[in-house]
Scaffold this motif. Structure first.
Motif, PDB file in Angstrom:
ATOM      1  N   GLU A  71      42.836  72.627  14.775  1.00 13.91           N
ATOM      2  CA  GLU A  71      42.507  71.264  14.445  1.00 13.91           C
ATOM      3  C   GLU A  71      43.493  70.469  13.901  1.00 13.91           C
ATOM      4  O   GLU A  71      43.457  70.051  12.697  1.00 13.91           O
ATOM      5  CB  GLU A  71      41.311  71.647  13.251  1.00 13.91           C
ATOM      6  CG  GLU A  71      40.180  72.407  13.530  1.00 13.91           C
ATOM      7  CD  GLU A  71      39.194  72.289  12.603  1.00 13.91           C
ATOM      8  OE1 GLU A  71      39.631  72.103  11.472  1.00 13.91           O
ATOM      9  OE2 GLU A  71      38.128  72.676  12.877  1.00 13.91           O
ATOM     10  N   PHE A  72      44.749  70.360  14.782  1.00 12.46           N
ATOM     11  CA  PHE A  72      45.916  69.555  14.446  1.00 12.46           C
ATOM     12  C   PHE A  72      46.073  68.546  15.691  1.00 12.46           C
ATOM     13  O   PHE A  72      46.250  69.153  16.863  1.00 12.46           O
ATOM     14  CB  PHE A  72      46.766  70.269  14.158  1.00 12.46           C
ATOM     15  CG  PHE A  72      48.180  69.655  13.603  1.00 12.46           C
ATOM     16  CD1 PHE A  72      48.407  69.450  12.500  1.00 12.46           C
ATOM     17  CD2 PHE A  72      49.268  69.431  14.622  1.00 12.46           C
ATOM     18  CE1 PHE A  72      49.443  68.618  11.841  1.00 12.46           C
ATOM     19  CE2 PHE A  72      50.237  68.534  14.285  1.00 12.46           C
ATOM     20  CZ  PHE A  72      50.494  68.410  12.982  1.00 12.46           C
ATOM     21  N   ASP A  73      45.985  67.366  15.372  1.00 10.09           N
ATOM     22  CA  ASP A  73      46.508  66.539  16.472  1.00 10.09           C
ATOM     23  C   ASP A  73      47.965  66.278  16.553  1.00 10.09           C
ATOM     24  O   ASP A  73      48.550  65.769  15.719  1.00 10.09           O
ATOM     25  CB  ASP A  73      45.787  65.049  16.384  1.00 10.09           C
ATOM     26  CG  ASP A  73      45.912  64.066  17.418  1.00 10.09           C
ATOM     27  OD1 ASP A  73      47.020  64.113  18.189  1.00 10.09           O
ATOM     28  OD2 ASP A  73      44.976  63.338  17.715  1.00 10.09           O
ATOM     29  N   VAL A  74      48.646  67.043  17.664  1.00 11.84           N
ATOM     30  CA  VAL A  74      50.026  67.029  17.625  1.00 11.84           C
ATOM     31  C   VAL A  74      50.501  65.396  17.893  1.00 11.84           C
ATOM     32  O   VAL A  74      51.772  65.193  17.388  1.00 11.84           O
ATOM     33  CB  VAL A  74      50.425  67.765  18.821  1.00 11.84           C
ATOM     34  CG1 VAL A  74      51.849  67.763  19.178  1.00 11.84           C
ATOM     35  CG2 VAL A  74      50.061  69.251  18.506  1.00 11.84           C
ATOM     36  N   ARG A  75      49.814  64.715  18.639  1.00  9.60           N
ATOM     37  CA  ARG A  75      50.193  63.106  18.688  1.00  9.60           C
ATOM     38  C   ARG A  75      50.524  62.495  17.704  1.00  9.60           C
ATOM     39  O   ARG A  75      51.449  61.751  17.730  1.00  9.60           O
ATOM     40  CB  ARG A  75      49.125  62.529  19.933  1.00  9.60           C
ATOM     41  CG  ARG A  75      49.612  61.095  20.371  1.00  9.60           C
ATOM     42  CD  ARG A  75      48.719  60.757  21.222  1.00  9.60           C
ATOM     43  NE  ARG A  75      47.398  60.703  20.832  1.00  9.60           N
ATOM     44  CZ  ARG A  75      46.766  59.673  20.103  1.00  9.60           C
ATOM     45  NH1 ARG A  75      47.699  58.603  19.831  1.00  9.60           N
ATOM     46  NH2 ARG A  75      45.477  59.774  19.496  1.00  9.60           N
ATOM     47  N   THR A  76      49.380  62.752  16.779  1.00  5.11           N
ATOM     48  CA  THR A  76      49.263  61.680  15.524  1.00  5.11           C
ATOM     49  C   THR A  76      49.956  62.460  14.389  1.00  5.11           C
ATOM     50  O   THR A  76      50.307  61.862  13.298  1.00  5.11           O
ATOM     51  CB  THR A  76      47.794  61.060  15.183  1.00  5.11           C
ATOM     52  OG1 THR A  76      47.022  62.363  14.949  1.00  5.11           O
ATOM     53  CG2 THR A  76      47.435  60.384  16.419  1.00  5.11           C
ATOM     54  N   GLY A  77      50.034  63.789  14.392  1.00  6.78           N
ATOM     55  CA  GLY A  77      50.357  64.600  13.271  1.00  6.78           C
ATOM     56  C   GLY A  77      49.154  64.734  12.031  1.00  6.78           C
ATOM     57  O   GLY A  77      49.451  64.975  11.020  1.00  6.78           O
ATOM     58  N   LYS A  78      47.968  64.333  12.496  1.00 10.67           N
ATOM     59  CA  LYS A  78      46.835  64.360  11.639  1.00 10.67           C
ATOM     60  C   LYS A  78      45.794  65.324  12.051  1.00 10.67           C
ATOM     61  O   LYS A  78      45.954  66.121  12.970  1.00 10.67           O
ATOM     62  CB  LYS A  78      46.200  63.032  11.525  1.00 10.67           C
ATOM     63  CG  LYS A  78      47.144  61.782  10.980  1.00 10.67           C
ATOM     64  CD  LYS A  78      46.121  60.453  10.972  1.00 10.67           C
ATOM     65  CE  LYS A  78      47.100  59.306  10.426  1.00 10.67           C
ATOM     66  NZ  LYS A  78      46.612  57.911  10.568  1.00 10.67           N
TER      67      LYS A  78
END
Length: 478
Positions: free
Chosen positions: A127-134
């Motif tokens: 549950e981590f968006d690598v692209r946005t860091g969110k």
């Protein structure tokens, strides 16, 4: 410690003859087990063994020779192995049912196994968006791939298809009516029934038609202001034949659209490709179901799809978004291991020309009978020797089935071993004895019994498992 070599081997032991726990723990064999498993566990198991020996001594059924340290160590080792043996054990499936619910359904391809191993041993972007860091949404890991393969606008994943149906109904039809043909009110494994799931979801079931015939006007007449959806259930685990009539999906969708009511489909097994290209029976695919206009479709991940246990929900974006907002979604969501296994299985469908070789389930379903025949000829003399002259073991053709409620009346040409009793008396007991012997081996072997005959279908037997059978069948039936 009793030295049984200097005593009459027939002499009976008394409770006072039993060695103390501390005395046994000082013996080299037991000290090694303490080093491997810890003093607490070994002490606990030793006390359990001594209680059993004391009961035997009090009953006059324990020979003093059995208290020799060598025999005690051997008995303790067997007890310890049984205690430490995992409850979930590998089996050899010779039932002829490829997707066997009791044996875990679909076997995962190597790509999925490696992905699960990686997810088990390293942190992952669950549950981590690598692209946005969110923070991300775990459905994002597979949603685009599912939509690509099915043609759906959106998708979400829960822990099995029953959960998918429950979540769909709870979101879209709570305290409202769901119209279903009476002939589609199926019961799946474990006595779970579509009407019961509807009730738990808070929906009211409206049955239309009869068991064998349902017409378009039956649905039309049932629709009212309280109608939440028209639901079609694919009867994958039984067939009604003869004087029958059903409303096809395209027609049902048109009825729903005229009345502003969504149409949903529980595909059950669910397949992403046309299986008839490999000579298997034709099943409706998810993509065909979406193309026919279904607003929401649910199906399993561990049946014809060939992946891990999961329930996939695909369809209109607005409806899937509502389903994902339901508080039940969190309770029914899948973990990282399921998603890790599901993604590589889905990815195999991008190369359909290689699917029959790479997807384990499809490979087993399309396996040539001649391969099984060769295995049967190799194993037949070993099993015949192990069982003795009271039995005959023959390599014969037989019929496999797909399993897990998929295509119940369709069978696959197969080959295997047939065990018959030819000794004195009735065959039932001796055949059950063989079945129990096979089931009790180090790697349990599961076949099927019909008419006092044991069938060992080799459709699912791998080369590695064949080697295991050759080793296990070198020991005769006691």
């Amino acid at each position: 410690m009793i030295d049984s070599t200097s005593l009459d081997p027939t002499a009976l032991a008394q409770p006072a003859d039993l060695p103390a726990v501390d005395r046994l723990l000082s013996e080299p064999a037991f000290a090694l087990w303490v080093q491997q498993h810890g003093r607490q566990l070994i002490t606990q198991q030793l006390r359990k063994l001594l209680q059993q020996l004391r009961a035997q001594a009090l009953a006059g059924k324990l020979a003093r020779s059995e208290l020799n340290v060598v025999q005690l160590a051997a008995r303790f080792e067997k007890q310890l192995q049984q205690y430490l043996q995992p409850q979930l054990r590998p089996m050899i499936n010779l039932t002829g049912t490829v997707l066997h619910t009791n044996l875990g359904r679909a076997l995962l391809p190597d790509e999925a196994v490696q992905a699960v191993l990686t997810a088990l041993t390293t942190p992952a972007n669950l549950e981590f968006d690598v692209r946005t860091g969110k923070r991300g949404d775990r459905d994002d890991l597979v949603e685009a791939l599912i939509c690509e393969l099915t043609g759906a606008e959106a998708a979400t994943v829960v822990n099995n298809n029953a959960a998918a149906v429950l979540l769909m109904l709870s979101t879209m039809a709570a305290e409202r009516e769901v119209v279903v043909s009476r002939g589609e009110l199926v019961e799946i494994g474990g006595a779970f029934r579509i009407p019961d799931i509807m009730q738990r979801a808070g929906a009211r079931l409206i049955e239309v038609g009869t068991t064998n015939r349902t017409h378009a006007h039956d649905y039309e007449q049932a629709i009212c202001e309280q109608t939440a959806m028209l639901m079609k259930v694919h009867c994958s685990n039984y067939a009604v034949v003869g004087f029958t009539k059903e409303v096809n999906l395209a027609e049902l969708v048109q009825i729903g659209r005229r009345h502003g009511v969504p149409t949903t489909v529980d595909l059950g097994s669910g397949t992403l490709v046309d299986l008839s290209q490999w000579g298997l029976p034709k099943e409706p695919t998810v993509k065909e179901t979406i193309a026919a206009g279904a607003d929401v479709v649910t199906f399993s991940g561990d049946k014809l799809l060939g992946g891990p246990q999961a329930g996939l929900i695909v369809g209109r974006k607005d409806l899937i978004q509502s389903i994902k907002k339901n508080p039940l979604k969190r309770a029914l969501r899948v973990g990282k291991l399921t998603l890790a296994a599901l993604e590589p299985v889905l990815a195999l469908y991008r190369s359909p020309e290689h699917l029959a070789q790479r997807l384990t389930t499809l490979r087993l379903l399309t396996r040539p009978a001649v391969q099984m025949q060769e295995q049967a000829k190799a194993l037949q003399p070993l099993l015949q020797q192990a069982l003795g002259s009271d039995y005959t073991v023959a390599a014969e053709p037989m019929l496999s089935q797909i399993g897990s409620g998929a295509m119940p009346i369709d069978v696959l040409p197969s080959y295997g071993l047939v065990v018959r009793y030819v000794g004195a008396g009735r065959a039932g007991g001796p055949i059950m004895r063989v079945e129990k012997w096979l089931r009790g081996q180090q790697r349990p072997v599961i076949g099927r019994i019909q008419h006092d005959t044991l069938f060992l279908d080799l459709r699912c037997l791998s080369a590695a498992e064949q080697a295991i059978l050759q080793a296990q069948w070198s020991t005769a039936l006691a």
